[in-house]
Design an enzyme around this catalytic site. Structure first.
Site, PDB file in Angstrom:
ATOM      1  N   LYS A 127       0.856  -1.191   0.000  1.00 47.68           N
ATOM      2  CA  LYS A 127       0.000   0.000   0.000  1.00 47.68           C
ATOM      3  C   LYS A 127       0.879   1.223   0.000  1.00 47.68           C
ATOM      4  O   LYS A 127       2.039   1.162   0.424  1.00 47.68           O
ATOM      5  CB  LYS A 127      -0.869   0.001   1.269  1.00 47.68           C
ATOM      6  CG  LYS A 127      -2.124   0.835   1.154  1.00 47.68           C
ATOM      7  CD  LYS A 127      -3.231   0.061   0.482  1.00 47.68           C
ATOM      8  CE  LYS A 127      -4.471   0.876   0.286  1.00 47.68           C
ATOM      9  NZ  LYS A 127      -5.612   0.023  -0.082  1.00 47.68           N
ATOM     10  N   ASP A 167      -6.996   4.485  -4.241  1.00 45.84           N
ATOM     11  CA  ASP A 167      -7.664   4.320  -2.947  1.00 45.84           C
ATOM     12  C   ASP A 167      -8.305   5.693  -2.691  1.00 45.84           C
ATOM     13  O   ASP A 167      -8.518   6.454  -3.651  1.00 45.84           O
ATOM     14  CB  ASP A 167      -6.648   3.910  -1.845  1.00 45.84           C
ATOM     15  CG  ASP A 167      -7.323   3.368  -0.589  1.00 45.84           C
ATOM     16  OD1 ASP A 167      -7.689   2.191  -0.560  1.00 45.84           O
ATOM     17  OD2 ASP A 167      -7.499   4.123   0.392  1.00 45.84           O
TER      18      ASP A 167
HETATM   19  N1  GLU Z   1      -7.349   0.317  -2.670  1.00 46.54           N
HETATM   20  C1  GLU Z   1      -8.122  -0.837  -3.008  1.00 46.54           C
HETATM   21  C2  GLU Z   1      -8.165  -1.796  -1.844  1.00 46.54           C
HETATM   22  O1  GLU Z   1      -8.227  -1.355  -0.713  1.00 46.54           O
HETATM   23  C3  GLU Z   1      -7.701  -1.456  -4.331  1.00 46.54           C
HETATM   24  C4  GLU Z   1      -6.283  -1.866  -4.452  1.00 46.54           C
HETATM   25  C5  GLU Z   1      -5.886  -2.321  -5.871  1.00 46.54           C
HETATM   26  O2  GLU Z   1      -6.734  -2.385  -6.746  1.00 46.54           O
HETATM   27  O3  GLU Z   1      -4.714  -2.636  -6.031  1.00 46.54           O
HETATM   28  O4  GLU Z   1      -8.191  -2.990  -1.975  1.00 46.54           O
END
Ligand code: GLU
Length: 446
Positions: A127, A167
């Site tokens: 992340k 996100d």
């Molecule tokens: N931010 C999204 C999550 O919390 C998607 C992450 C992504 O698609 O890599 O899963």
């Protein structure tokens, strides 16, 4: 209460990661579920899998300088926490919000490991983000910020290394500016390096809808076990961003009556049901606050600083942000006869909130499972990029539906196998953990 051995490990996590309460909360929740797994598989203890899983493989922190439209200089902090790559390249979104700190990114990255594992796709967990606040910034300012952010990040990411996406605060627009900068610096059109792209430049159908739709599919599966449906039920969805909008869309397609949604200023109550075109106009076209919604819909009311969980509902989908549903909110939901909660956001329910919902007999779909549709569809985008292919909406949505029902099935079966039928939190944590742990054992001490 944690097992004694896990208690020691948790204390060590606290000591090594001071002042990161959200990360501590995310770790504690997982450790609270995996006790019986360690008894069953002693090799995990011998291999110190828990201690290794709690330590990110790599953490990157960098300066992001940029200039606003007046020529004033600003400095933000950028993060990418590459948490675990046992199952595949690091995968997870980028969050741009003033509240972002290393602890936030670590909690999100930690959750992502198990979520991504549950999808069954070959993706590890990571992340990133920044404490940059896009609110009130012009398009040019946000573009300059995204370009500066990518000027550092590009060297750490790639199709086989780490694949960021969006996100909170990062949508297709921002991914576009970051992808453009990545392409310019590297001189390579590497679609597989970022997901959440626009359709004409390597993006995939259903990716924008996927997190919200997926949460509703998961809810549908939970209700089905009890012989219930979404049709005709009252629903409340917190948030008004990408996840909330698409959760509302799918709930309405399935006959749900969505009465309220919210932003950081308060909530909108619309007795006739939230009007999706109006909501999209306000949020996606005008990029305005929700207060604007009631100007278009005189029958609706805006409750400034109001608590959305006071609206009586059978179904609740927290789709805004972490720790938005606490014990007092959970008590309101239970008192008003709520049947089910499915988390569209990451860790929106506090541990005390969860205790209240459990005691009240409310079905509970944890984010790791219920909101995994977004990242799963990112993995489908990666598949299409690798094959230089693009699938139809119907085909991709059907795949998303299959993935969500398989996640539900894994959680339900695992909860059952560990003697806690219907406990989707335990099921998600154990099922997600075991796959990662087995891969870590197989790959040796790395
Ligand atoms: N931010 C999204 C999550 O919390 C998607 C992450 C992504 O698609 O890599 O899963």
């Amino acid at each position: 209460m944690l097992d004694e051995k896990l208690d020691d490990i948790y204390d060590e996590v606290l000591r090594r990661n001071p002042a990161e309460p959200e990360f501590h909360q995310a770790v504690r929740e997982v450790l609270g579920s995996v006790g019986p797994v360690l008894t069953k598989f002693p090799q995990y203890t011998a291999q110190k899998i828990i201690q290794r899983i709690c330590e990110p493989e790599r953490q990157i922190i960098f300066r992001v300088p940029w200039q606003d439209d007046n020529g004033d200089v600003h400095i933000n902090r950028g993060y990418r926490v590459e948490f675990n790559s046992a199952l595949g390249p690091f995968k997870g979104g980028l969050r741009f919000h003033p509240s972002v700190s290393l602890g936030t990114v670590k909690f999100l990255g930690f959750e992502q490991i198990f979520k991504n594992s549950l999808t069954g796709m070959p993706i590890g967990g990571g992340k990133g983000g920044s404490d940059f606040d896009p609110k009130g910034r012009s398009d040019n300012e946000v573009m300059r910020f995204c370009q500066s952010f990518m000027t550092e990040l590009y060297r750490h990411i790639g199709e086989y290394t780490d694949v960021p996406a969006g996100d909170i605060g990062v949508g297709t627009r921002e991914i576009g500016w970051m992808f453009g900068q990545y392409k310019r610096i590297t001189n390579r059109y590497e679609s597989g390096t970022l997901t959440g792209k626009g359709l004409s430049w390597g993006g995939a159908l259903v990716r924008p809808e996927a997190t919200g739709y997926g949460a509703v599919f998961f809810l549908q599966e939970m209700l089905k076990v009890q012989g219930r449906e979404i049709e005709g039920r009252t629903c409340v969805v917190s948030g008004a961003g990408n996840v909330a909008i698409h959760a509302i869309e799918k709930l309405q397609q399935l006959g749900g009556r969505v009465l309220a949604c919210s932003d950081s200023q308060g909530y909108v109550y619309d007795p006739d049901g939230i009007d999706l075109p109006t909501l999209r106009q306000v949020k996606e076209v005008e990029r305005e606050r929700l207060t604007k919604y009631v100007e278009y819909r005189p029958g609706a009311t805006f409750h400034k600083r109001g608590n959305i969980w006071e609206v009586p509902t059978e179904v609740a989908l927290p789709c805004a942000t972490q720790n938005e549903l606490a014990a007092a909110d959970a008590r309101l939901l239970v008192a008003n006869g709520c049947l089910a909660v499915a988390e569209g956001a990451n860790m929106p329910t506090t541990p005390e909130g969860l205790d209240v919902l459990r005691a009240g007999g409310v079905l509970f779909g944890p984010g790791k499972a219920a909101n995994a549709g977004g990242v799963a569809t990112s993995a489908l985008e990666m598949q299409q990029n690798a094959a230089r292919d693009s699938w139809t909406f119907a085909h991709t949505e059907a795949k998303l539906g299959e993935i969500m029902s398989s996640i539900h099935e894994q959680c339900a079966a695992t909860a059952e196998a560990y003697g806690r039928p219907g406990d989707y939190v335990l099921g998600a944590n154990i099922a997600g953990f075991v796959k990662v742990a087995d891969a870590m054992v197989a790959l040796g001490l790395i």
